[in-house]
Motif scaffolding. Structure first.
Motif, short mmCIF file in Angstrom:
data_model
loop_
_atom_site.label_atom_id
_atom_site.label_comp_id
_atom_site.label_asym_id
_atom_site.label_seq_id
_atom_site.Cartn_x
_atom_site.Cartn_y
_atom_site.Cartn_z
N VAL A 152 9.13 -6.49 7.24
CA VAL A 152 8.28 -6.66 8.52
C VAL A 152 9.02 -7.17 9.61
CG1 VAL A 152 6.32 -8.04 9.28
CG2 VAL A 152 6.09 -7.16 6.90
N LYS A 154 2.10 -10.87 12.42
CA LYS A 154 2.14 -9.31 11.94
C LYS A 154 0.96 -9.27 11.19
CE LYS A 154 3.58 -4.88 12.25
NZ LYS A 154 3.24 -4.19 13.46
N LEU A 214 -0.70 -6.97 8.21
CA LEU A 214 -0.61 -5.74 7.27
C LEU A 214 -1.77 -5.46 6.70
CD1 LEU A 214 2.02 -8.05 7.01
CD2 LEU A 214 2.85 -6.31 5.81
N THR A 231 2.63 -1.98 7.01
CA THR A 231 2.23 -2.46 8.48
C THR A 231 1.59 -1.90 9.18
OG1 THR A 231 4.11 -1.49 9.10
CG2 THR A 231 4.67 -3.84 8.19
#
Length: 165
Positions: A113, A129, A131, A141
C-alpha cells in the motif's frame, strides 16, 4: 499626553492573540480537515463465507496491529490508526480472519500500500488509504463497485426507521 498601558490590558491582548493563533489556521473559519488522522481502513464484504459472526480479525500495517471480533453482517468497516508522522510508503497491510473457535485463519491476505495524503486545509494533514476485501478479489487498494454498493445499502439500513437504536 502619554497613555500608560496596565498589566490587565496586556493580559487581555495576550489571551486574544493566543486564542486566534490556536484556532484553526489563525483565521475566523475553521479548517475543513481538522481531526484528519493517519490510518488504513478495510471494507470487508463477507458474502461467500459461512457465518463469521464472532470470528476474530487482525489488521496490521507499519508495525502496528488492531485485533477484535467481527460483528454479524454483510459488510464491516475495519480501521487501524497509524502514527501521525507516517509517510506515503507504508508497505504491506495484512488482514487475517480466524473463525470463532478456529485455530488457523480462514483469510490471510496482504497487499502493498502507498498512502494518500489528505490535507487538513491548514497546511497539515495525514496519510491514509482505503482497501477492500472480497472473497473473489482478495485484499485490494481498488474498492470494487459491489463493495461501495453494499456499504451504501448498510448505511441506508442504519438510517431507516425500522433500524433499532
Amino acid at each position: 499626553m502619554k497613555r500608560a498601558v496596565g498589566p490587565g490590558v496586556l493580559a487581555i491582548v495576550s489571551a486574544v492573540t493566543v486564542t486566534v493563533t490556536a484556532s484553526a489556521c489563525g483565521g475566523s473559519e475553521s479548517c475543513a480537515g481538522v481531526g484528519v488522522t493517519s490510518q488504513v481502513g478495510v471494507m470487508f464484504l463477507q458474502r461467500g463465507y459461512t457465518d463469521l459472526a464472532g470470528a476474530s480479525y487482525e489488521l496490521c500495517a507499519g508495525g502496528r496491529c488492531v485485533r477484535d471480533t467481527l460483528e454479524p453482517g454483510d459488510i464491516t468497516r475495519l480501521s487501524l490508526r497509524l502514527p501521525d508522522d507516517v509517510g506515503p510508503d507504508l508497505g504491506a497491510v495484512r488482514f487475517r480472519v480466524t473463525p470463532k473457535g478456529g485455530g488457523s485463519p480462514e483469510i490471510d491476505e496482504s497487499a502493498d500500500v502507498k498512502l494518500t495524503r489528505q490535507s487538513d486545509g491548514c497546511g497539515g494533514g495525514a496519510y491514509s488509504k482505503g482497501l477492500a476485501f472480497t472473497r473473489q478479489g482478495g485484499l485490494t487498494t481498488k474498492v470494487p463497485p459491489v463493495v461501495t454498493a453494499a456499504w451504501r445499502d448498510h448505511l441506508r439500513s442504519l438510517a431507516s426507521p425500522s433500524a433499532s437504536p
